[in-house]
Design a protein around this motif. Structure first.
Motif, PDB file in Angstrom:
ATOM      1  N   TYR A 109       0.831  -1.208   0.000  1.00  0.00           N
ATOM      2  CA  TYR A 109       0.000   0.000   0.000  1.00  0.00           C
ATOM      3  C   TYR A 109       0.860   1.249   0.000  1.00  0.00           C
ATOM      4  O   TYR A 109       0.658   2.174  -0.808  1.00  0.00           O
ATOM      5  N   GLU A 110       1.846   1.291   0.873  1.00  0.00           N
ATOM      6  CA  GLU A 110       2.707   2.461   0.967  1.00  0.00           C
ATOM      7  C   GLU A 110       3.555   2.631  -0.295  1.00  0.00           C
ATOM      8  O   GLU A 110       3.788   3.755  -0.753  1.00  0.00           O
ATOM      9  N   TYR A 111       4.023   1.534  -0.843  1.00  0.00           N
ATOM     10  CA  TYR A 111       4.793   1.595  -2.090  1.00  0.00           C
ATOM     11  C   TYR A 111       3.926   2.136  -3.225  1.00  0.00           C
ATOM     12  O   TYR A 111       4.381   2.924  -4.058  1.00  0.00           O
ATOM     13  N   THR A 112       2.655   1.719  -3.256  1.00  0.00           N
ATOM     14  CA  THR A 112       1.745   2.141  -4.329  1.00  0.00           C
ATOM     15  C   THR A 112       1.460   3.629  -4.273  1.00  0.00           C
ATOM     16  O   THR A 112       1.533   4.330  -5.298  1.00  0.00           O
ATOM     17  N   ILE A 113       1.132   4.139  -3.098  1.00  0.00           N
ATOM     18  CA  ILE A 113       0.791   5.564  -3.009  1.00  0.00           C
ATOM     19  C   ILE A 113       2.020   6.432  -3.262  1.00  0.00           C
ATOM     20  O   ILE A 113       1.917   7.511  -3.858  1.00  0.00           O
ATOM     21  N   THR A 114       3.194   5.959  -2.852  1.00  0.00           N
ATOM     22  CA  THR A 114       4.410   6.728  -3.101  1.00  0.00           C
ATOM     23  C   THR A 114       4.822   6.640  -4.562  1.00  0.00           C
ATOM     24  O   THR A 114       5.268   7.636  -5.156  1.00  0.00           O
ATOM     25  N   GLY A 115       4.681   5.463  -5.167  1.00  0.00           N
ATOM     26  CA  GLY A 115       5.008   5.312  -6.580  1.00  0.00           C
ATOM     27  C   GLY A 115       4.134   6.180  -7.465  1.00  0.00           C
ATOM     28  O   GLY A 115       4.615   6.761  -8.455  1.00  0.00           O
ATOM     29  N   SER A 116       2.848   6.297  -7.138  1.00  0.00           N
ATOM     30  CA  SER A 116       1.951   7.174  -7.896  1.00  0.00           C
ATOM     31  C   SER A 116       2.407   8.622  -7.802  1.00  0.00           C
ATOM     32  O   SER A 116       2.402   9.364  -8.797  1.00  0.00           O
ATOM     33  N   PHE A 117       2.804   9.021  -6.602  1.00  0.00           N
ATOM     34  CA  PHE A 117       3.289  10.382  -6.399  1.00  0.00           C
ATOM     35  C   PHE A 117       4.542  10.646  -7.222  1.00  0.00           C
ATOM     36  O   PHE A 117       4.656  11.682  -7.892  1.00  0.00           O
ATOM     37  N   VAL A 118       5.478   9.717  -7.218  1.00  0.00           N
ATOM     38  CA  VAL A 118       6.729   9.899  -7.955  1.00  0.00           C
ATOM     39  C   VAL A 118       6.470   9.957  -9.462  1.00  0.00           C
ATOM     40  O   VAL A 118       7.060  10.781 -10.174  1.00  0.00           O
ATOM     41  N   ALA A 119       5.584   9.093  -9.966  1.00  0.00           N
ATOM     42  CA  ALA A 119       5.272   9.110 -11.397  1.00  0.00           C
ATOM     43  C   ALA A 119       4.704  10.468 -11.815  1.00  0.00           C
ATOM     44  O   ALA A 119       5.078  11.021 -12.858  1.00  0.00           O
ATOM     45  N   SER A 180      12.875   5.001  -9.366  1.00  0.00           N
ATOM     46  CA  SER A 180      13.107   4.349 -10.655  1.00  0.00           C
ATOM     47  C   SER A 180      11.807   3.797 -11.225  1.00  0.00           C
ATOM     48  O   SER A 180      11.572   3.860 -12.438  1.00  0.00           O
ATOM     49  N   THR A 181      10.935   3.281 -10.359  1.00  0.00           N
ATOM     50  CA  THR A 181       9.635   2.792 -10.832  1.00  0.00           C
ATOM     51  C   THR A 181       8.815   3.921 -11.430  1.00  0.00           C
ATOM     52  O   THR A 181       8.181   3.756 -12.484  1.00  0.00           O
ATOM     53  N   GLY A 182       8.810   5.085 -10.776  1.00  0.00           N
ATOM     54  CA  GLY A 182       8.085   6.234 -11.322  1.00  0.00           C
ATOM     55  C   GLY A 182       8.607   6.651 -12.683  1.00  0.00           C
ATOM     56  O   GLY A 182       7.829   6.971 -13.589  1.00  0.00           O
ATOM     57  N   VAL A 183       9.922   6.634 -12.850  1.00  0.00           N
ATOM     58  CA  VAL A 183      10.512   6.971 -14.157  1.00  0.00           C
ATOM     59  C   VAL A 183      10.119   5.938 -15.201  1.00  0.00           C
ATOM     60  O   VAL A 183       9.764   6.279 -16.343  1.00  0.00           O
ATOM     61  N   PHE A 184      10.159   4.657 -14.833  1.00  0.00           N
ATOM     62  CA  PHE A 184       9.786   3.598 -15.769  1.00  0.00           C
ATOM     63  C   PHE A 184       8.312   3.695 -16.174  1.00  0.00           C
ATOM     64  O   PHE A 184       7.951   3.346 -17.304  1.00  0.00           O
ATOM     65  N   ILE A 185       7.452   4.161 -15.274  1.00  0.00           N
ATOM     66  CA  ILE A 185       6.033   4.311 -15.608  1.00  0.00           C
ATOM     67  C   ILE A 185       5.862   5.342 -16.724  1.00  0.00           C
ATOM     68  O   ILE A 185       5.162   5.095 -17.721  1.00  0.00           O
ATOM     69  N   VAL A 186       6.486   6.501 -16.565  1.00  0.00           N
ATOM     70  CA  VAL A 186       6.382   7.542 -17.592  1.00  0.00           C
ATOM     71  C   VAL A 186       7.007   7.066 -18.902  1.00  0.00           C
ATOM     72  O   VAL A 186       6.463   7.306 -19.988  1.00  0.00           O
ATOM     73  N   ALA A 187       8.141   6.366 -18.807  1.00  0.00           N
ATOM     74  CA  ALA A 187       8.781   5.832 -20.014  1.00  0.00           C
ATOM     75  C   ALA A 187       7.890   4.811 -20.704  1.00  0.00           C
ATOM     76  O   ALA A 187       7.825   4.764 -21.947  1.00  0.00           O
ATOM     77  N   ALA A 188       7.199   3.977 -19.928  1.00  0.00           N
ATOM     78  CA  ALA A 188       6.317   2.970 -20.511  1.00  0.00           C
ATOM     79  C   ALA A 188       5.145   3.618 -21.245  1.00  0.00           C
ATOM     80  O   ALA A 188       4.726   3.147 -22.309  1.00  0.00           O
TER      81      ALA A 188
END
Length: 340
Positions: A109-119, A180-188
């Protein structure tokens, strides 16, 4: 209002604003496509007029600008809602950290909400340097879905950290993994648009060929797919595949460097926590698989001349592996990293 309630309300507000930004940016992309289509019809006349004047330069299709009303209204609303959504997202993450009493990166849960923020932040940073509004529907749509799933399915009450997580490496290792996950999301998102734009260009070329060829099969294909071509007309508002590929490559390169550091930091943390750098844990294996796929993509793209669809498919394979690492491995594989 306590920290838990603040985090909850802020994250739901962020999800709502991301959804609004997704809708508005989609409308904007459709209008840009219509404007470009209308401009293409006017360019030949403009070129003829320009050539008829002595000393004047020909007018190119690039000079056909998108009408200011399309840019100012729709783009302004989309940018504002994305920015405010990202701020609320950040507030929700920070409040979750206050509630938990530690860096909010210990559960899915915490990883998801933070990953969304970073993306969202990565998109806003890129947007501040160049016009990438065509990425907005995909990025904000992904953030909306991720927050929705996190708040409704993955949510857990905050608890204390397990002994293995009580380390400064939690801040270093996991934070870099999330970035890095947030960057990969935008790249995808850019890569998916590249493939869609490329395939639509090929389809339109086949249609153009059918207008001049006598092949019945080609004409039959055109008649069967004309509805599909109209439905994907909004892709005309997206840059050419080569432009999207260049943007995706730069983002993937940044994400790969960060993921390399993630794997290395994870190995050092594993030695501190469990007395070994590598133990063939499912999470470790999949993290390495992700690294190998993205390394192969960058190597093939830079040294082997892979470009276009082949490299794009390889990049998306890395993103699929990343999502599987977060979902399937976390939920169905038992290992040392099972904290969710």
């Amino acid at each position: 209002m306590n920290a838990q309630e603040l985090s909850w309300y802020a994250l739901w507000g962020a999800a709502a604003l991301y959804a609004i930004a997704m809708v508005v940016s989609s409308i904007h992309l459709s209008r840009v496509a219509d404007a470009k289509a209308a401009a293409k019809g006017k360019v030949p006349a403009a070129v003829g007029a320009a050539r008829s004047r002595e000393g004047s330069a020909p007018v190119s299709s690039a000079s056909a600008a998108v009408p200011p009303a399309v840019r100012s209204q729709a783009t302004g609303i989309a940018r504002s809602t994305t920015l405010v959504g990202a701020i609320l997202n950040g507030v929700g993450v920070a409040a979750r950290g206050v509630e938990a009493g530690h860096a909010p990166w210990s559960t899915m849960y915490e990883y998801t909400i933070t990953g969304s923020f970073v993306a969202a932040v990565v998109f806003l940073i890129v947007q501040s340097r160049r016009d990438v509004s065509y990425l907005a529907p995909g990025v904000t749509g992904f953030a909306t879905i991720a927050l929705g799933i996190g708040l409704t399915t993955l949510y857990q009450e905050s608890t204390g950290l397990q002994p293995a997580l009580q380390s400064f490496w939690l801040v270093i290792h996991v934070s870099i993994a999330i970035i890095s996950t947030g960057v990969f999301i935008v790249a995808a998102v850019a890569t998916v648009l590249q493939l869609m734009r490329d395939y639509r260009g090929e389809e339109l070329a086949v249609v153009a060929e059918a207008r001049h060829a006598a092949a019945r099969l080609v004409r039959r294909w055109r008649n069967a797919n004309v509805g599909t071509l109209k439905r994907w007309k909004w892709l005309e508002g997206v840059p050419e595949p080569a432009t999207l590929e260049a943007l995706a490559f730069r983002l993937h390169a940044v994400g790969f460097v960060l993921w390399t550091f993630t794997v290395m930091a994870g190995a050092v943390w594993a030695e501190h926590a469990w007395g070994r750098y590598w133990g063939w844990d499912p999470k470790e294996v999949w993290s390495f698989v992700i690294w190998v796929i993205y390394a192969a993509y960058l190597h093939a793209r830079t040294t082997q001349g892979w470009a276009g669809r082949r490299s794009a498919v390889l990049a998306l394979a890395g993103f699929v592996a990343l999502i599987m690492n977060f979902t399937v491995v976390n939920l169905y594989f038992q290992g040392m990293h099972t904290y969710a």
